[in-house]
Design an enzyme around this catalytic site. Structure first.
Site, PDB file in Angstrom:
ATOM      1  N   ASP A  35      -3.608  15.355  46.986  1.00 25.06           N
ATOM      2  CA  ASP A  35      -2.399  14.529  46.897  1.00 25.06           C
ATOM      3  C   ASP A  35      -1.117  15.347  47.069  1.00 25.06           C
ATOM      4  O   ASP A  35      -0.266  15.421  46.177  1.00 25.06           O
ATOM      5  CB  ASP A  35      -2.362  13.786  45.561  1.00 25.06           C
ATOM      6  N   GLU A  46      -3.565   0.606  51.850  1.00 29.02           N
ATOM      7  CA  GLU A  46      -4.492   0.866  50.754  1.00 29.02           C
ATOM      8  C   GLU A  46      -3.772   1.501  49.565  1.00 29.02           C
ATOM      9  O   GLU A  46      -3.811   0.980  48.464  1.00 29.02           O
ATOM     10  CB  GLU A  46      -5.628   1.788  51.229  1.00 29.02           C
TER      11      GLU A  46
END
Length: 447
Positions: free
Chosen positions: A33, A207
C-alpha cells in the site's frame, strides 16, 4: 532473509548500464500500500507492513522510507502503529500522509474496538518521519469502509476520499482533523468508473485504494479495479468532486499479489507510479512488496500502460559518499534486516557471513582514501569488505569490526581505501564466523 542471496547473485550479472532501482525497493521486510509524498526535495514513502508468513492481511504498523535519487532508500522505521490509537484493535491498512502548515497528517483505516467496524483515524507529527500521535483520540469518520486518500486543492480546500465497496469524500477543514458537512457518496456509474463483468451487485470497476490528485487543472482518481485479481485504472474530472469519466487501465493484472494499490507523484522533473506485488521470495497476496516505475503522461494528460518490472526507475543524480550515510540506506540488501538504534534512527542488524548491502551510484570523483563506520557487536565481530559493482567485485578496502560488548554498544572504526574513483555501485560485504556478526549504524568515506 538469507534466501535472497542466490537470487540476487543472478540479478547482479544482468545489471543495466544506467543505474536503476531494483524492484521491489524494500527487501528487509514485506511492504504494501505505497503512499509517496514529496517534501523539501525528498520523497517520503509510507507503507503498510505485511507480517512474515501471513495468511491474511495481518498488519500491525506502518513504515516510512525516503530517497533523494529514487534508487537508494533510507529506512526510518515505524513511527505509527495500532497502539498509537487507543481505540483501535486491528488492521493497520492502507493510508496516506499529507503536509499542511508545517505538520504532517497520516490518515489510516483501522478497526474500531468499540464497534468492530473499519474507521478512518488521523495521526499528526511535526516531521515527515514522526513520531506520529493520535490527533483526535477517536475516529475522524466511520462507516465501515477503508483506504483513505487526501489532497489539498489550489484554492486551499482539502478533501478526504475513501471507500470499498462505495466511494466517499468529505471536505476537510483547514485544521485537517475535522470536516464540514457530512460524508458524500460519489455515484459509481459505468461512465465514471467503467463496467465490471459478472457482478450485478458491483456494476463498475471501482474496488478500493483511491488515489486522488490534480495536475494541470485535471483531477485524477486512480484506483484498484475489479477483484480478484485487481488491476489499476483511472478516471478524470474537471473538479475534485466530479463528474468523473473513466479513462482506462494503467497497470494490467500481473504479479503474484491479487491486490494492488497506486501512488503517483512528480519529482525532479519526472513522474513516478508506485504499486505493490508479491515479488520477494515467500511473497504473495498477503506478503507483498512495494515497487516503482518512472513514466511519462501522454499529451492529453492520460496515462500510458505501465507494466511491473524488476529494474524499476533510473537513478536521479548520484549519492555523495563523503557525507554521513545511514547504513540502512539501501538500494538492495541480501540477508540483512533493520532495527531501532539507541543512537536514534535505525541500524542494520542480523548480519551473517556473506550478507551484503548495495548502494548505487556513489560519486567518488578523484578517489576515496578511507572509510569510517559506526559499528557494534555482542559477539566477536567480523569484517566489512568494500567492493565495487558486484558482491565479488574489486576489493578497495576492508574494515575490521571488533567485539564491543553489546549490539548497541557503538564504536567508530576506520580503514584505508584505495581504487575507489569515479562513480560506482558500492557493495558492503560482511564476513566472519557463524551466527550474527555485528551491527552497522552509519558510514562515511573521506576524500
Amino acid at each position: 532473509m538469507a534466501w535472497l542471496t542466490g537470487l540476487l547473485c543472478v540479478l547482479t550479472l544482468f545489471q543495466p548500464a544506467v543505474a536503476r532501482a531494483d524492484n521491489p525497493i524494500v527487501q528487509t521486510i514485506y511492504t504494501a500500500d505505497p503512499a509517496p509524498l514529496v517534501h523539501d526535495g525528498r520523497v517520503y514513502l509510507y507503507t503498510g507492513h505485511d507480517e512474515d508468513g501471513s495468511t491474511w492481511f495481518t498488519m500491525k504498523e506502518w513504515r516510512v522510507y525516503s530517497s533523494t535519487d529514487m534508487v537508494n532508500w533510507t529506512d526510518h522505521g515505524s513511527p505509527l502503529n495500532l497502539a498509537t490509537f487507543s481505540w483501535a484493535s486491528a488492521n493497520a491498512w492502507a493510508g496516506q500522509v499529507i503536509e499542511r502548515g508545517g505538520k504532517f497528517y497520516w490518515y489510516v483505516p483501522v478497526t474500531n474496538r468499540a464497534t468492530g467496524r473499519m474507521a478512518i483515524g488521523v495521526a499528526v507529527a511535526d516531521s515527515p518521519t514522526g513520531p506520529f500521535r493520535d490527533a483526535l483520540g477517536r475516529p475522524l469518520v466511520e462507516n465501515g469502509e477503508i483506504d483513505p486518500t487526501v489532497f489539498v486543492d489550489d484554492d486551499g480546500q482539502a478533501y478526504l476520499y475513501w471507500g470499498n465497496p462505495n466511494l466517499w469524500y468529505v471536505r476537510l477543514n483547514s485544521d485537517m482533523v475535522s470536516y464540514s458537512g457530512g460524508p458524500t457518496q460519489i455515484p459509481l456509474t459505468t461512465q465514471g468508473f467503467g463496467t465490471r463483468n459478472g457482478n450485478p451487485d458491483r456494476p463498475t470497476l471501482f474496488e478500493e485504494a483511491p488515489w486522488v490528485y490534480q495536475r494541470d487543472g485535471l483531477y485524477y482518481m486512480v484506483f484498484a479495479a475489479q477483484c480478484c485479481s485487481e488491476f489499476i485504472a483511472y478516471s478524470t474530472a474537471p473538479g475534485p468532486t466530479g463528474p468523473w469519466t473513466y479513462r482506462g487501465t494503467i497497470m494490467p493484472t500481473q504479479g503474484s499479489s491479487f491486490t494492488n494499490h497506486p501512488g503517483v507523484i512528480d519529482y525532479r522533473g519526472n513522474s513516478y507510479f508506485f504499486y505493490h506485488n508479491g515479488a520477494l521470495p515467500g511473497g504473495g497476496g498477503f506478503t507483498r512488496s512495494v515497487a516503482v516505475e518512472q513514466f511519462s503522461y501522454r499529451a492529453d494528460g492520460g496515462f500510458p500502460t505501465i507494466n511491473m518490472t524488476t529494474t524499476g526507475a533510473p537513478q536521479v543524480g548520484t549519492l555523495d559518499p563523503y557525507v554521513r550515510q545511514e547504513a540502512e540506506t539501501i538500494a538492495w540488501g541480501s540477508g540483512v534486516e533493520t532495527e531501532a538504534s539507541n543512537e536514534g534512527g535505525m541500524n542494520v542488524g542480523w548480519i551473517e557471513n556473506g550478507d551484503w548491502i548495495r548502494v548505487e551510484g556513489a560519486a567518488f570523483g578523484a578517489g576515496a582514501r578511507s572509510l569510517d563506520a559506526r559499528v557494534a557487536s555482542a559477539t566477536s565481530g567480523g569484517r566489512m569488505e568494500i567492493r565495487l559493482d558486484a558482491p565479488g567485485g574489486t576489493l578497495v578496502g576492508t574494515c575490521e569490526v571488533p567485539a564491543t560488548g553489546g549490539w548497541q554498544n557503538w564504536t567508530t572504526v576506520s580503514c584505508p581505501v584505495s581504487g575507489a574513483t569515479g562513480t560506482h555501485d558500492v557493495y558492503f560485504r560482511y564476513t566472519g564466523g557463524s551466527g550474527n556478526l555485528f551491527n552497522v549504524n552509519w558510514w562515511r568515506f573521506s576524500a
